[in-house]
Structures are given as C-alpha cells and as structure tokens.
Design a protein around this motif. Structure first.
Motif, PDB file in Angstrom:
ATOM      1  N   ARG A 107      -8.577   1.851  -2.739  1.00  0.00           N
ATOM      2  CA  ARG A 107      -9.949   1.793  -2.211  1.00  0.00           C
ATOM      3  C   ARG A 107     -10.474   0.367  -2.126  1.00  0.00           C
ATOM      4  O   ARG A 107     -11.353   0.080  -1.337  1.00  0.00           O
ATOM      5  CB  ARG A 107     -10.876   2.615  -3.099  1.00  0.00           C
ATOM      6  CG  ARG A 107     -10.754   4.093  -2.863  1.00  0.00           C
ATOM      7  CD  ARG A 107     -11.652   4.873  -3.797  1.00  0.00           C
ATOM      8  NE  ARG A 107     -11.301   6.278  -3.750  1.00  0.00           N
ATOM      9  CZ  ARG A 107     -11.550   7.148  -4.710  1.00  0.00           C
ATOM     10  NH1 ARG A 107     -12.154   6.751  -5.811  1.00  0.00           N
ATOM     11  NH2 ARG A 107     -11.191   8.403  -4.596  1.00  0.00           N
ATOM     12  N   ASP A 108      -9.924  -0.543  -2.981  1.00  0.00           N
ATOM     13  CA  ASP A 108     -10.458  -1.905  -3.058  1.00  0.00           C
ATOM     14  C   ASP A 108      -9.348  -2.901  -2.729  1.00  0.00           C
ATOM     15  O   ASP A 108      -8.333  -2.961  -3.425  1.00  0.00           O
ATOM     16  CB  ASP A 108     -10.993  -2.136  -4.476  1.00  0.00           C
ATOM     17  CG  ASP A 108     -11.710  -3.466  -4.611  1.00  0.00           C
ATOM     18  OD1 ASP A 108     -12.341  -3.677  -5.657  1.00  0.00           O
ATOM     19  OD2 ASP A 108     -11.654  -4.293  -3.668  1.00  0.00           O
ATOM     20  N   GLU A 109      -9.562  -3.719  -1.659  1.00  0.00           N
ATOM     21  CA  GLU A 109      -8.539  -4.682  -1.229  1.00  0.00           C
ATOM     22  C   GLU A 109      -8.273  -5.741  -2.306  1.00  0.00           C
ATOM     23  O   GLU A 109      -7.132  -6.173  -2.482  1.00  0.00           O
ATOM     24  CB  GLU A 109      -8.993  -5.388   0.057  1.00  0.00           C
ATOM     25  CG  GLU A 109      -8.795  -4.601   1.319  1.00  0.00           C
ATOM     26  CD  GLU A 109      -7.329  -4.330   1.661  1.00  0.00           C
ATOM     27  OE1 GLU A 109      -7.021  -3.203   2.088  1.00  0.00           O
ATOM     28  OE2 GLU A 109      -6.488  -5.241   1.463  1.00  0.00           O
ATOM     29  N   GLN A 110      -9.335  -6.132  -2.996  1.00  0.00           N
ATOM     30  CA  GLN A 110      -9.213  -7.167  -4.027  1.00  0.00           C
ATOM     31  C   GLN A 110      -8.300  -6.677  -5.156  1.00  0.00           C
ATOM     32  O   GLN A 110      -7.395  -7.388  -5.589  1.00  0.00           O
ATOM     33  CB  GLN A 110     -10.606  -7.477  -4.595  1.00  0.00           C
ATOM     34  CG  GLN A 110     -10.614  -8.483  -5.709  1.00  0.00           C
ATOM     35  CD  GLN A 110     -11.346  -9.757  -5.323  1.00  0.00           C
ATOM     36  OE1 GLN A 110     -11.706  -9.968  -4.175  1.00  0.00           O
ATOM     37  NE2 GLN A 110     -11.595 -10.608  -6.272  1.00  0.00           N
ATOM     38  N   LYS A 111      -8.536  -5.431  -5.594  1.00  0.00           N
ATOM     39  CA  LYS A 111      -7.712  -4.854  -6.671  1.00  0.00           C
ATOM     40  C   LYS A 111      -6.271  -4.687  -6.196  1.00  0.00           C
ATOM     41  O   LYS A 111      -5.331  -4.880  -6.962  1.00  0.00           O
ATOM     42  CB  LYS A 111      -8.262  -3.499  -7.109  1.00  0.00           C
ATOM     43  CG  LYS A 111      -9.473  -3.606  -7.977  1.00  0.00           C
ATOM     44  CD  LYS A 111      -9.895  -2.269  -8.558  1.00  0.00           C
ATOM     45  CE  LYS A 111     -11.130  -2.464  -9.425  1.00  0.00           C
ATOM     46  NZ  LYS A 111     -11.853  -1.239  -9.684  1.00  0.00           N
ATOM     47  N   ALA A 132      -7.869   3.537  -7.328  1.00  0.00           N
ATOM     48  CA  ALA A 132      -8.810   2.405  -7.329  1.00  0.00           C
ATOM     49  C   ALA A 132      -8.248   1.250  -6.502  1.00  0.00           C
ATOM     50  O   ALA A 132      -8.975   0.579  -5.767  1.00  0.00           O
ATOM     51  CB  ALA A 132      -9.074   1.951  -8.761  1.00  0.00           C
ATOM     52  N   MET A 133      -6.945   1.023  -6.594  1.00  0.00           N
ATOM     53  CA  MET A 133      -6.320  -0.064  -5.829  1.00  0.00           C
ATOM     54  C   MET A 133      -6.342   0.219  -4.337  1.00  0.00           C
ATOM     55  O   MET A 133      -6.525  -0.690  -3.529  1.00  0.00           O
ATOM     56  CB  MET A 133      -4.865  -0.253  -6.295  1.00  0.00           C
ATOM     57  CG  MET A 133      -4.751  -1.137  -7.513  1.00  0.00           C
ATOM     58  SD  MET A 133      -3.172  -1.061  -8.331  1.00  0.00           S
ATOM     59  CE  MET A 133      -2.085  -1.725  -7.147  1.00  0.00           C
ATOM     60  N   LYS A 177       0.847  -1.206   0.000  1.00  0.00           N
ATOM     61  CA  LYS A 177       0.000   0.000   0.000  1.00  0.00           C
ATOM     62  C   LYS A 177       0.876   1.247   0.000  1.00  0.00           C
ATOM     63  O   LYS A 177       0.596   2.222  -0.699  1.00  0.00           O
ATOM     64  CB  LYS A 177      -0.874   0.020   1.260  1.00  0.00           C
ATOM     65  CG  LYS A 177      -2.295  -0.391   1.025  1.00  0.00           C
ATOM     66  CD  LYS A 177      -3.161  -0.125   2.251  1.00  0.00           C
ATOM     67  CE  LYS A 177      -4.508  -0.753   2.055  1.00  0.00           C
ATOM     68  NZ  LYS A 177      -5.341  -0.744   3.238  1.00  0.00           N
TER      69      LYS A 177
END
Lengths: 152, 100
Positions: free
Chosen positions: A76-80, A73-74, A5
C-alpha cells in the motif's frame, strides 16, 4: 520495483497458505491427543508429542500472519516497499547472512526438527537430541550473525 | 563489578577473535561521506534510502568497518555528483603502489 512487488505478493500468498496449514495442523494434533481416554497417566513423552508440534504450528501461524500484514503494508505504501527492497537487497546484510550460514543452516535445522517430531513416537531420546541439535545450530548461526553485525 | 573471567573473555575477543574474523576482510577504505552528508544536511537514513541500502551499511562504510562494493560506491559518488576518488580515500593504495 515492479518485480519486487510481485515477490512481495508471492510471499504474502505463501504465508497465507502456510498460516492455514499451520492452524489446521495445530487443531488436528491438539484434538487428536486431547481426545485420548481419560484416566491414563500422562507421561512427559505424551505431553511432548502433543505440545511441541502444536506450539510450533501456533508459532508458525503467528509468524505468517505478521508477515502477511507487513506485506500488505508494503504493497500500500511505496516508501515502505522501497525500504523493504533496500533491506532485502542490502549487500552488507547478504554478506553477514552468508557468513552465518543462512539459508542452509535454517533449512537443515527445520529438517532436524521435523525428524525429531517424527522420532517422538519411536524414541524420545533420539527425538529430543535431534531437536536440541537443531536449536543449537540456530543459536550458533544467530551468534555468528550478531558477531559479524558488530564487526562489519 | 566485572569478574576476572569476564575481563579475560573480553581481552581474548578483542585480541584474537576480532583480528581473526577481520583477516579475510582486507583493507578498509576511509571515506568522506560523513563530511559530504553534513555539508548537504543529509541524514544517514536519507542517503541510505537514496542509494538503495540500509542506514547500518552507511554507518559501517563511514566508520571504515565495511568496504562498499563498486556498484554501491558508484551510486554514493553519483548521488553527491562526485567521482569515486573524491568520495573514497585511495591514498593508502597509492602509497602501496609507490605513488604511480
């Protein structure tokens, strides 16, 4: 994943900075050459000196903006974020990239392009040769990447 | 309709370039990953996400084009709750070593 992150945040900040610099450069170069005295004959060299760096700066700006949105976008979204991490650390891709000469082929190509841009004022032939060599190097690197992607 | 040049280029690539490029790759392992995935109704994407790699890498491992590193092989085996020997086929190496 916390370390990744941080990497993504750093990448985003760097891209924002680069985007601002690229936009400022593009505006400066375009205005510097567009404000020349009227009535002078435009040669290929004049157009190249003004247009090529402006085009590169605009392309770099667009790439940086796209990367910033992707990083956001990454974050905000754990999957991405996880998908991005997998993509960046995939061992097969690392092997393919190393066989294609990445990252040094890109670094030397960028250095050649900058040298070509600086040479444009002095000798147009040398400038075009440097830029053509840089493009050739990038194309060869891409070809190797495509071939190894198929084989591995 | 393909020209003679196209056919010659493809033949050259298939016979020489591919072999040359693969030379340093060593032996490629056969795996049972595809059957294990089908038994558990798992997609390549899901397996790739779980073990920390990409779908293309899983495809390459399954088709034997790419040999997974030890950490990746271990992660895949652990995901299926099996040993590495049960997921990857080492019989070729056993034969080479004389079945010892």
């Amino acid at each position: 994943m916390e370390a990744y992150k941080k990497t993504v945040r750093r990448r985003m900040v760097l891209c924002i900075f680069l985007a601002v610099v690229a936009l400022a450069l593009a505006v400066y170069i375009f205005s510097a050459f567009a404000s020349g005295p009227e009535g002078e004959a435009d040669t290929f060299g004049d157009g190249f000196i003004a247009g090529f760096p402006t085009g590169i700066c605009i392309g770099l700006f667009a790439l940086c903006v796209f990367t910033v949105f992707r990083c956001l976008a990454m974050l905000r979204d754990e999957q991405k974020l996880r998908l991005g991490y997998n993509r960046d650390n995939d061992e097969r891709m690392k092997l393919i990239r190393s066989k294609a000469g990445y990252p040094f082929s890109v670094v030397t190509a960028v250095i050649m392009i900058i040298a070509g841009l600086l040479l444009a004022r002095v000798n147009m032939t040398a400038s075009l040769t440097a830029i053509a060599c840089a493009c050739g190097q990038l194309i060869v690197s891409l070809v190797f990447k495509a071939v190894y992607s198929k084989i591995l | 309709m393909q020209s003679v040049l196209d056919i010659n280029c493809k033949a050259y690539y298939t016979i020489f370039a591919k072999l040359t490029l693969q030379k340093g790759g060593g032996q490629h392992l056969k795996t049972k990953i595809k059957e294990l995935r089908r038994q558990r109704k798992l997609s390549q994407d899901e397996l790739a996400f779980a073990v920390g790699t990409t779908r293309q890498t899983i495809t390459s491992i399954e088709t034997g084009k790419y040999t997974a590193s030890l950490p990746l092989a271990y992660k895949i085996a652990r995901y299926f709750a099996l040993s590495i020997e049960e997921v990857f086929d080492f019989s070729e190496f056993d034969n080479e070593m004389g079945g010892k």
